[in-house]
Design a protein around this motif. Structure first.
Motif, PDB file in Angstrom:
ATOM      1  N   SER A  62       0.838  -1.211   0.000  1.00 38.05           N
ATOM      2  CA  SER A  62       0.000   0.000   0.000  1.00 38.05           C
ATOM      3  C   SER A  62       0.866   1.251   0.000  1.00 38.05           C
ATOM      4  O   SER A  62       0.579   2.217  -0.708  1.00 38.05           O
ATOM      5  N   ASN A  63       1.926   1.225   0.795  1.00 37.85           N
ATOM      6  CA  ASN A  63       2.818   2.379   0.835  1.00 37.85           C
ATOM      7  C   ASN A  63       3.516   2.572  -0.501  1.00 37.85           C
ATOM      8  O   ASN A  63       3.620   3.690  -1.001  1.00 37.85           O
ATOM      9  N   LEU A  64       3.982   1.467  -1.089  1.00 37.10           N
ATOM     10  CA  LEU A  64       4.674   1.562  -2.376  1.00 37.10           C
ATOM     11  C   LEU A  64       3.742   2.032  -3.490  1.00 37.10           C
ATOM     12  O   LEU A  64       4.161   2.749  -4.397  1.00 37.10           O
ATOM     13  N   ALA A  65       2.487   1.626  -3.428  1.00 34.34           N
ATOM     14  CA  ALA A  65       1.512   1.980  -4.456  1.00 34.34           C
ATOM     15  C   ALA A  65       1.017   3.419  -4.316  1.00 34.34           C
ATOM     16  O   ALA A  65       0.198   3.874  -5.108  1.00 34.34           O
ATOM     17  N   THR A  66       1.532   4.114  -3.311  1.00 38.77           N
ATOM     18  CA  THR A  66       1.130   5.493  -3.049  1.00 38.77           C
ATOM     19  C   THR A  66       2.365   6.384  -3.131  1.00 38.77           C
ATOM     20  O   THR A  66       2.920   6.800  -2.116  1.00 38.77           O
ATOM     21  N   PRO A  67       2.842   6.670  -4.351  1.00 42.21           N
ATOM     22  CA  PRO A  67       4.051   7.493  -4.476  1.00 42.21           C
ATOM     23  C   PRO A  67       3.851   8.856  -3.813  1.00 42.21           C
ATOM     24  O   PRO A  67       2.845   9.526  -4.059  1.00 42.21           O
ATOM     25  N   LEU A  68       4.802   9.206  -2.978  1.00 42.65           N
ATOM     26  CA  LEU A  68       4.666  10.437  -2.207  1.00 42.65           C
ATOM     27  C   LEU A  68       4.607  11.678  -3.081  1.00 42.65           C
ATOM     28  O   LEU A  68       4.012  12.686  -2.689  1.00 42.65           O
ATOM     29  N   SER A  69       5.169  11.595  -4.294  1.00 44.31           N
ATOM     30  CA  SER A  69       5.155  12.765  -5.182  1.00 44.31           C
ATOM     31  C   SER A  69       3.749  13.113  -5.670  1.00 44.31           C
ATOM     32  O   SER A  69       3.488  14.250  -6.052  1.00 44.31           O
ATOM     33  N   SER A  70       2.834  12.155  -5.661  1.00 41.09           N
ATOM     34  CA  SER A  70       1.473  12.433  -6.134  1.00 41.09           C
ATOM     35  C   SER A  70       0.412  12.168  -5.059  1.00 41.09           C
ATOM     36  O   SER A  70      -0.778  12.251  -5.340  1.00 41.09           O
ATOM     37  N   HIS A  75      -4.193  10.183   1.363  1.00 42.33           N
ATOM     38  CA  HIS A  75      -3.501   8.983   0.898  1.00 42.33           C
ATOM     39  C   HIS A  75      -2.376   8.612   1.855  1.00 42.33           C
ATOM     40  O   HIS A  75      -2.198   7.454   2.218  1.00 42.33           O
ATOM     41  N   ARG A  76      -1.602   9.615   2.227  1.00 38.60           N
ATOM     42  CA  ARG A  76      -0.445   9.375   3.104  1.00 38.60           C
ATOM     43  C   ARG A  76      -0.867   8.799   4.447  1.00 38.60           C
ATOM     44  O   ARG A  76      -0.229   7.895   4.965  1.00 38.60           O
ATOM     45  N   LYS A  77      -1.937   9.345   5.023  1.00 36.75           N
ATOM     46  CA  LYS A  77      -2.432   8.849   6.308  1.00 36.75           C
ATOM     47  C   LYS A  77      -2.853   7.390   6.191  1.00 36.75           C
ATOM     48  O   LYS A  77      -2.576   6.582   7.078  1.00 36.75           O
ATOM     49  N   ARG A  78      -3.534   7.081   5.128  1.00 36.53           N
ATOM     50  CA  ARG A  78      -4.091   5.738   4.954  1.00 36.53           C
ATOM     51  C   ARG A  78      -3.017   4.683   4.687  1.00 36.53           C
ATOM     52  O   ARG A  78      -3.208   3.510   5.006  1.00 36.53           O
ATOM     53  N   THR A  79      -1.879   5.073   4.119  1.00 43.28           N
ATOM     54  CA  THR A  79      -0.866   4.096   3.713  1.00 43.28           C
ATOM     55  C   THR A  79       0.481   4.296   4.415  1.00 43.28           C
ATOM     56  O   THR A  79       1.489   3.756   3.970  1.00 43.28           O
ATOM     57  N   SER A  80       0.488   5.067   5.503  1.00 42.51           N
ATOM     58  CA  SER A  80       1.753   5.290   6.208  1.00 42.51           C
ATOM     59  C   SER A  80       2.274   3.971   6.779  1.00 42.51           C
ATOM     60  O   SER A  80       1.520   3.020   7.000  1.00 42.51           O
ATOM     61  N   PHE A  81       3.575   3.920   6.999  1.00 45.69           N
ATOM     62  CA  PHE A  81       4.224   2.706   7.504  1.00 45.69           C
ATOM     63  C   PHE A  81       5.137   3.113   8.654  1.00 45.69           C
ATOM     64  O   PHE A  81       6.093   3.843   8.463  1.00 45.69           O
ATOM     65  N   SER A  82       4.823   2.632   9.844  1.00 46.58           N
ATOM     66  CA  SER A  82       5.545   3.067  11.039  1.00 46.58           C
ATOM     67  C   SER A  82       6.783   2.196  11.296  1.00 46.58           C
ATOM     68  O   SER A  82       7.000   1.176  10.643  1.00 46.58           O
TER      69      SER A  82
END
Length: 179
Positions: A62-70, A75-82
């Motif tokens: 999920s994190n990888l499928a959510t490129p931070l540039s876009s 999106h970031r909240k939903r796919t963050s990785f702690s």
């Protein structure tokens, strides 16, 4: 037509590094699933950990499928990785390492089906990590994802040795061939 979408809706070529990393992570989960099946047949108690790792790999994806540039903030909240799963892996590594004899030579992937499958999973994990590191360096993925895969390869190595020991299987050692 050779394109696919990220979680953010961005269209990218299927050969994009993001999809390479996603594919390697999916392959890693499959390899761990196979190792888990072999280990379950032998009654290993760590099989639940392997299942938990497969679930974590979904979060990695999920994190990888959510490129931070876009990615938008939602999106970031939903796919963050702690860092918490990284720390958990480190605890597991320490726990198994304490039970193993010290490693004095190189070993080859061996030690029975469970162990060999865990060694194979480790090799797939290292490839996944090599795919993810450039994404982290480019600012497209969370650094904790790369840390997780790095520690996961160590965990899988230690677990392979542990499985061989518990099953009473011999690990084959590296012997330098005569010239």
């Amino acid at each position: 037509k050779g394109f696919s979408s990220t979680f953010t809706g961005e269209r990218r070529p299927k050969g994009d590094p993001i999809f390479e990393a996603l594919g390697a992570t999916d392959e890693l989960s499959s390899a761990i699933g196979l190792a888990g099946e072999f280990s379950s047949e032998k009654g290993h108690t760590f099989v639940d950990q392997l299942h938990k790792i497969q679930c974590m790999l979904q979060d990695v994806g999920s994190n990888l499928a959510t490129p931070l540039s876009s990615a938008r903030e939602a999106h970031r909240k939903r796919t963050s990785f702690s860092e918490k799963p990284v720390l958990e892996l480190e605890q597991w590594i320490d726990s198994y390492t304490e039970q193993l004899p010290p490693l004095r030579t190189f070993i080859l992937p061996s030690g029975g089906r469970s162990s060999a499958a865990l060694h194979f999973s480790r090799a797939v994990c290292r490839r996944a990590e090599r795919c993810v590191v450039p994404l982290v360096q480019a600012g497209e993925a969370d650094p904790n994802v790369a840390k997780y895969l790095n520690r996961l390869s160590d965990y899988l190595f230690v677990l392979a040795r542990y499985a061989a020991m518990k099953e009473g299987k011999e690990e084959k050692i590296y012997i330098k061939p005569e010239p």
